[in-house]
Structures are given as C-alpha cells and as structure tokens.
Scaffold this motif. Structure first.
Motif, PDB file in Angstrom:
ATOM      1  N   SER A  83       0.833  -1.198   0.000  1.00  0.00           N
ATOM      2  CA  SER A  83       0.000   0.000   0.000  1.00  0.00           C
ATOM      3  C   SER A  83       0.874   1.257   0.000  1.00  0.00           C
ATOM      4  O   SER A  83       0.617   2.203  -0.743  1.00  0.00           O
ATOM      5  CB  SER A  83      -0.923  -0.002   1.223  1.00  0.00           C
ATOM      6  N   VAL A  84       1.911   1.255   0.819  1.00  0.00           N
ATOM      7  CA  VAL A  84       2.822   2.404   0.876  1.00  0.00           C
ATOM      8  C   VAL A  84       3.535   2.588  -0.462  1.00  0.00           C
ATOM      9  O   VAL A  84       3.638   3.701  -0.975  1.00  0.00           O
ATOM     10  CB  VAL A  84       3.851   2.234   2.022  1.00  0.00           C
ATOM     11  N   VAL A  85       4.008   1.508  -1.040  1.00  0.00           N
ATOM     12  CA  VAL A  85       4.699   1.575  -2.333  1.00  0.00           C
ATOM     13  C   VAL A  85       3.777   2.160  -3.401  1.00  0.00           C
ATOM     14  O   VAL A  85       4.173   3.037  -4.175  1.00  0.00           O
ATOM     15  CB  VAL A  85       5.216   0.177  -2.753  1.00  0.00           C
ATOM     16  N   ASN A  86       2.546   1.693  -3.444  1.00  0.00           N
ATOM     17  CA  ASN A  86       1.600   2.207  -4.443  1.00  0.00           C
ATOM     18  C   ASN A  86       1.279   3.675  -4.223  1.00  0.00           C
ATOM     19  O   ASN A  86       1.182   4.444  -5.182  1.00  0.00           O
ATOM     20  CB  ASN A  86       0.320   1.372  -4.440  1.00  0.00           C
ATOM     21  N   MET A  87       1.109   4.088  -2.980  1.00  0.00           N
ATOM     22  CA  MET A  87       0.824   5.501  -2.710  1.00  0.00           C
ATOM     23  C   MET A  87       2.006   6.375  -3.113  1.00  0.00           C
ATOM     24  O   MET A  87       1.829   7.451  -3.682  1.00  0.00           O
ATOM     25  CB  MET A  87       0.458   5.706  -1.244  1.00  0.00           C
ATOM     26  N   LEU A  88       3.222   5.914  -2.842  1.00  0.00           N
ATOM     27  CA  LEU A  88       4.410   6.674  -3.260  1.00  0.00           C
ATOM     28  C   LEU A  88       4.486   6.767  -4.779  1.00  0.00           C
ATOM     29  O   LEU A  88       4.835   7.814  -5.326  1.00  0.00           O
ATOM     30  CB  LEU A  88       5.682   6.024  -2.713  1.00  0.00           C
ATOM     31  N   ALA A  89       4.151   5.682  -5.463  1.00  0.00           N
ATOM     32  CA  ALA A  89       4.164   5.697  -6.929  1.00  0.00           C
ATOM     33  C   ALA A  89       3.149   6.700  -7.464  1.00  0.00           C
ATOM     34  O   ALA A  89       3.425   7.423  -8.429  1.00  0.00           O
ATOM     35  CB  ALA A  89       3.875   4.302  -7.474  1.00  0.00           C
ATOM     36  N   ILE A  90       2.000   6.769  -6.834  1.00  0.00           N
ATOM     37  CA  ILE A  90       0.964   7.715  -7.277  1.00  0.00           C
ATOM     38  C   ILE A  90       1.430   9.150  -7.097  1.00  0.00           C
ATOM     39  O   ILE A  90       1.325   9.965  -8.022  1.00  0.00           O
ATOM     40  CB  ILE A  90      -0.358   7.460  -6.527  1.00  0.00           C
ATOM     41  N   VAL A  91       1.965   9.485  -5.922  1.00  0.00           N
ATOM     42  CA  VAL A  91       2.378  10.877  -5.692  1.00  0.00           C
ATOM     43  C   VAL A  91       3.615  11.245  -6.506  1.00  0.00           C
ATOM     44  O   VAL A  91       3.836  12.411  -6.799  1.00  0.00           O
ATOM     45  CB  VAL A  91       2.600  11.199  -4.188  1.00  0.00           C
ATOM     46  N   ALA A  92       4.388  10.232  -6.913  1.00  0.00           N
ATOM     47  CA  ALA A  92       5.566  10.490  -7.743  1.00  0.00           C
ATOM     48  C   ALA A  92       5.213  10.575  -9.223  1.00  0.00           C
ATOM     49  O   ALA A  92       6.072  10.841 -10.059  1.00  0.00           O
ATOM     50  CB  ALA A  92       6.612   9.400  -7.523  1.00  0.00           C
ATOM     51  N   GLY A  93       3.935  10.342  -9.561  1.00  0.00           N
ATOM     52  CA  GLY A  93       3.518  10.418 -10.956  1.00  0.00           C
ATOM     53  C   GLY A  93       3.793   9.163 -11.746  1.00  0.00           C
ATOM     54  O   GLY A  93       3.799   9.181 -12.973  1.00  0.00           O
ATOM     55  N   ARG A  94       4.034   8.058 -11.077  1.00  0.00           N
ATOM     56  CA  ARG A  94       4.329   6.805 -11.757  1.00  0.00           C
ATOM     57  C   ARG A  94       3.091   5.942 -11.980  1.00  0.00           C
ATOM     58  O   ARG A  94       3.162   4.899 -12.565  1.00  0.00           O
ATOM     59  CB  ARG A  94       5.337   5.983 -10.957  1.00  0.00           C
ATOM     60  N   ARG A  95       1.955   6.380 -11.436  1.00  0.00           N
ATOM     61  CA  ARG A  95       0.698   5.655 -11.626  1.00  0.00           C
ATOM     62  C   ARG A  95      -0.336   6.649 -12.097  1.00  0.00           C
ATOM     63  O   ARG A  95      -0.325   7.820 -11.751  1.00  0.00           O
ATOM     64  CB  ARG A  95       0.189   5.055 -10.315  1.00  0.00           C
ATOM     65  N   GLY A  96      -1.246   6.178 -12.902  1.00  0.00           N
ATOM     66  CA  GLY A  96      -2.337   7.026 -13.347  1.00  0.00           C
ATOM     67  C   GLY A  96      -1.977   7.989 -14.455  1.00  0.00           C
ATOM     68  O   GLY A  96      -2.728   8.876 -14.799  1.00  0.00           O
ATOM     69  N   ARG A  97      -0.800   7.820 -15.013  1.00  0.00           N
ATOM     70  CA  ARG A  97      -0.365   8.692 -16.102  1.00  0.00           C
ATOM     71  C   ARG A  97      -0.775   8.080 -17.426  1.00  0.00           C
ATOM     72  O   ARG A  97      -0.585   6.899 -17.655  1.00  0.00           O
ATOM     73  CB  ARG A  97       1.161   8.804 -16.054  1.00  0.00           C
ATOM     74  N   ARG A  98      -1.349   8.881 -18.292  1.00  0.00           N
ATOM     75  CA  ARG A  98      -1.735   8.386 -19.615  1.00  0.00           C
ATOM     76  C   ARG A  98      -0.517   8.364 -20.521  1.00  0.00           C
ATOM     77  O   ARG A  98       0.238   9.308 -20.591  1.00  0.00           O
ATOM     78  CB  ARG A  98      -2.784   9.294 -20.234  1.00  0.00           C
ATOM     79  N   VAL A  99      -0.368   7.271 -21.201  1.00  0.00           N
ATOM     80  CA  VAL A  99       0.715   7.131 -22.174  1.00  0.00           C
ATOM     81  C   VAL A  99       0.111   7.354 -23.556  1.00  0.00           C
ATOM     82  O   VAL A  99      -0.843   6.689 -23.949  1.00  0.00           O
ATOM     83  CB  VAL A  99       1.358   5.733 -22.087  1.00  0.00           C
ATOM     84  N   THR A 100       0.655   8.318 -24.284  1.00  0.00           N
ATOM     85  CA  THR A 100       0.122   8.603 -25.623  1.00  0.00           C
ATOM     86  C   THR A 100       1.173   8.372 -26.668  1.00  0.00           C
ATOM     87  O   THR A 100       2.327   8.327 -26.436  1.00  0.00           O
ATOM     88  CB  THR A 100      -0.379  10.063 -25.707  1.00  0.00           C
TER      89      THR A 100
END
Length: 69
Positions: free
Chosen positions: A52-69
């Motif tokens: 959970s901590v790893v995923n939250m850090l990834a989200i705040v670092a911009g590594r999750r939820g980013r659209r790849v175009t």
C-alpha cells in the motif's frame, strides 16, 4: 522519512484520510516486521501494508495514473 513525504504530498484538510491511511500503513508494516512469532498471516499483513505504501508513493511520484500517448 516516509511520513514526512506523505505529510507534504497530502497536506490540508481535504487529504486527511489519505494522509491517515499512508501513516497507518507505514506503522503497520513496521510493527509487523518486528514481531518475534511471525507466521504466514503476519507476513501477509506486513506485505499488504508495504505494498500500500509503495503504491501511494508511486501515485504521488507520478508513476501511476499517467496516460501514455
């Protein structure tokens, strides 16, 4: 250090729940990793808190939820 990151990233009243979850997940993982009588259940809970901590850090670092175009 993780708590400081979450304090900064989730500052303000509107982020109170996210901040509380992040802090609780860190505390859970740290507490469970030091249990002397660890079993599978304890290890699984520790892994879940850590994940959970790893995923939250990834989200705040911009590594999750980013659209790849």
């Amino acid at each position: 250090m993780l708590e400081a990151i979450f304090e900064e990233e989730f500052r303000g009243w509107s982020n109170e729940e996210a901040r509380a979850h992040a802090k609780a997940a860190v505390r859970l993982a740290l507490a469970l990793q030091h249990k002397r009588l660890a079993d599978f259940r304890t290890a699984a809970l520790c892994a879940e808190g850590t994940w959970s901590v790893v995923n939250m850090l990834a989200i705040v670092a911009g590594r999750r939820g980013r659209r790849v175009t």
